[in-house]
Motif scaffolding. Structure first.
Motif, PDB file in Angstrom:
ATOM      1  N   PHE A 112       0.837  -1.204   0.000  1.00  0.00           N
ATOM      2  CA  PHE A 112       0.000   0.000   0.000  1.00  0.00           C
ATOM      3  C   PHE A 112       0.871   1.253   0.000  1.00  0.00           C
ATOM      4  N   ILE A 113       1.922   1.257   0.831  1.00  0.00           N
ATOM      5  CA  ILE A 113       2.830   2.406   0.879  1.00  0.00           C
ATOM      6  C   ILE A 113       3.461   2.636  -0.488  1.00  0.00           C
ATOM      7  N   GLY A 114       3.944   1.552  -1.127  1.00  0.00           N
ATOM      8  CA  GLY A 114       4.549   1.692  -2.451  1.00  0.00           C
ATOM      9  C   GLY A 114       3.571   2.208  -3.486  1.00  0.00           C
ATOM     10  N   GLY A 115       2.368   1.647  -3.506  1.00  0.00           N
ATOM     11  CA  GLY A 115       1.362   2.095  -4.472  1.00  0.00           C
ATOM     12  C   GLY A 115       0.954   3.536  -4.247  1.00  0.00           C
ATOM     13  N   PHE A 116       0.852   3.929  -2.983  1.00  0.00           N
ATOM     14  CA  PHE A 116       0.455   5.300  -2.675  1.00  0.00           C
ATOM     15  C   PHE A 116       1.507   6.292  -3.149  1.00  0.00           C
ATOM     16  N   VAL A 117       2.783   5.985  -2.911  1.00  0.00           N
ATOM     17  CA  VAL A 117       3.867   6.864  -3.368  1.00  0.00           C
ATOM     18  C   VAL A 117       3.908   6.917  -4.889  1.00  0.00           C
ATOM     19  N   LEU A 118       3.663   5.776  -5.542  1.00  0.00           N
ATOM     20  CA  LEU A 118       3.668   5.729  -7.004  1.00  0.00           C
ATOM     21  C   LEU A 118       2.572   6.629  -7.574  1.00  0.00           C
ATOM     22  N   VAL A 119       1.372   6.538  -7.033  1.00  0.00           N
ATOM     23  CA  VAL A 119       0.261   7.383  -7.495  1.00  0.00           C
ATOM     24  C   VAL A 119       0.566   8.852  -7.222  1.00  0.00           C
ATOM     25  N   PHE A 120       1.133   9.142  -6.061  1.00  0.00           N
ATOM     26  CA  PHE A 120       1.481  10.511  -5.716  1.00  0.00           C
ATOM     27  C   PHE A 120       2.503  11.086  -6.693  1.00  0.00           C
ATOM     28  N   GLY A 121       3.526  10.294  -7.019  1.00  0.00           N
ATOM     29  CA  GLY A 121       4.522  10.753  -7.982  1.00  0.00           C
ATOM     30  C   GLY A 121       3.922  11.032  -9.347  1.00  0.00           C
ATOM     31  N   LEU A 122       3.015  10.169  -9.787  1.00  0.00           N
ATOM     32  CA  LEU A 122       2.361  10.368 -11.080  1.00  0.00           C
ATOM     33  C   LEU A 122       1.489  11.622 -11.074  1.00  0.00           C
ATOM     34  N   LEU A 123       0.810  11.869  -9.958  1.00  0.00           N
ATOM     35  CA  LEU A 123      -0.003  13.085  -9.853  1.00  0.00           C
ATOM     36  C   LEU A 123       0.866  14.337  -9.926  1.00  0.00           C
ATOM     37  N   LEU A 124       2.006  14.317  -9.245  1.00  0.00           N
ATOM     38  CA  LEU A 124       2.908  15.462  -9.306  1.00  0.00           C
ATOM     39  C   LEU A 124       3.424  15.675 -10.725  1.00  0.00           C
ATOM     40  N   MET A 125       3.762  14.586 -11.410  1.00  0.00           N
ATOM     41  CA  MET A 125       4.265  14.693 -12.782  1.00  0.00           C
ATOM     42  C   MET A 125       3.195  15.229 -13.728  1.00  0.00           C
ATOM     43  N   SER A 126       1.934  14.888 -13.450  1.00  0.00           N
ATOM     44  CA  SER A 126       0.842  15.329 -14.330  1.00  0.00           C
ATOM     45  C   SER A 126       0.570  16.819 -14.212  1.00  0.00           C
ATOM     46  N   GLY A 127       1.057  17.417 -13.113  1.00  0.00           N
ATOM     47  CA  GLY A 127       0.794  18.838 -12.894  1.00  0.00           C
ATOM     48  C   GLY A 127      -0.518  19.122 -12.195  1.00  0.00           C
TER      49      GLY A 127
END
Length: 251
Positions: A112-127
Motif C-alpha cells: 500500500f505504501i509503495g502504491g500510494f507513493v507511485l500514485v502521488f509521484g504520477l499526480l505530481l508529474m501530471s501537474g
C-alpha cells in the motif's frame, strides 16, 4: 553489554543498511531543497528493506530530528493561518492511523505504501493540483487525512503537498509551509510506535547510523535550493519518487 554488541554487529553487517544509507542521502537532499521528501522516499524504501513495523519508526524519528533542524529558518515565512489548522488536525488524527501500523499485515501495508507513493509521484508529474480556496473546514479535513496516513504509513505529505502547492505563492513560501506542517506533527507521530513497542534496539541502532547521513545531506539540499532552478530539480525528484514507490509495490 554483550547483547548491545551483538545487536550492533547484526545491524552493521546487514547489507540492507547500505541501501538505506543511499536512500537517506537522496531524501535528505530533497528535504533540504523542497521542504519534503523524507517520508515519501524513506517510508517505501525502509518498508521494503525491513518491513513497515521496523522501517517506519526509523523514518518517524528521523523526520522529528530533521524538522527541528529546518524549522527555525522557515517559521517566519510560513502561512500560519493555513498551516497550523492543518497540523493540529493531523496531530489529533495520527494516533488513530497508528492503530493500522500496529495491526495490519506487514506485506500488505508495504505494498500500500509503495502504491500510494507511485500514485502521488504520477499526480505530481501530471501537474494536477487542488485549485480551490483554503477555508478552515477544508484545512481540517485535509489535515485529518494527512494525520491518518502519518500514523499508518509514516507519510503525511502527499495530500498536504498537493493541497498547499495549489496556491500562487513563491517557492520560498511553499517550502516554509511544508516544513512548519511536518514539524507540528513530528512529535505526536513517534508516540504511538513507542507505546506499541516498535522503537526497539535495532531501530535505534539504525537511526544512529542513518541520522548523520541525513544531517549532512539536508544542508546540501538547502544550498542547492538557492542555485538550482526548479525545472532541473523536478525531473530528478519525480524519478526518485516513482522508483521508491515501484520498488516497495513490486519488490
Amino acid at each position: 553489554m554483550n547483547a548491545l554488541v551483538e545487536a550492533a554487529s547484526a545491524v552493521l553487517a546487514d547489507w540492507r543498511l547500505l541501501g538505506a544509507v543511499l536512500a537517506t542521502a537522496i531524501a535528505g537532499v530533497m528535504r533540504g531543497y523542497s521542504g519534503f521528501g523524507t517520508a515519501v522516499i524513506l517510508a517505501p524504501v525502509y518498508s521494503l528493506l525491513w518491513g513497515p513495523r521496523a522501517g517506519v519508526p526509523v523514518m518517524l524519528l528521523m523526520e522529528l530530528l530533521v524538522s527541528v533542524q529546518l524549522l527555525p529558518g522557515a517559521i517566519k515565512d510560513a502561512d500560519k493561518r493555513v498551516v497550523l489548522p492543518l497540523g493540529g488536525a493531523a496531530a489529533l488524527a495520527t494516533p488513530f492511523g497508528a492503530w493500522i501500523l500496529l495491526t495490519a499485515d506487514d506485506d500488505l501495508l508495504r505494498r500500500f505504501i509503495g502504491g500510494f507513493v507511485l500514485v502521488f509521484g504520477l499526480l505530481l508529474m501530471s501537474g494536477w493540483r487542488y485549485r480551490g480556496s483554503r477555508p478552515l473546514p477544508l484545512n481540517i479535513l485535509v489535515g485529518t487525512l494527512a494525520g491518518l496516513l502519518k500514523g499508518s504509513t509514516g507519510m503525511s505529505g502527499p495530500p498536504v503537498i498537493l493541497y498547499l502547492l495549489a496556491g500562487l505563492e513563491e517557492a520560498k513560501r511553499h517550502r516554509a509551509n511544508l516544513i512548519l506542517f511536518f514539524a507540528t506533527i513530528a512529535i505526536v507521530s513517534v508516540i504511538p510506535p513507542a507505546l506499541g513497542g516498535l522503537i526497539d534496539l535495532p531501530v535505534l541502532l539504525r537511526l544512529a547510523v542513518l541520522l548523520p547521513v541525513m544531517a549532512l545531506s539536508v544542508p546540501v539540499g538547502v544550498r542547492l535550493f538557492r542555485v538550482v532552478p526548479d525545472r532541473l530539480y523536478r525531473p530528478f525528484a519525480m524519478g526518485v519518487l516513482l522508483a521508491a514507490g515501484g520498488l516497495a509495490l513490486f519488490g
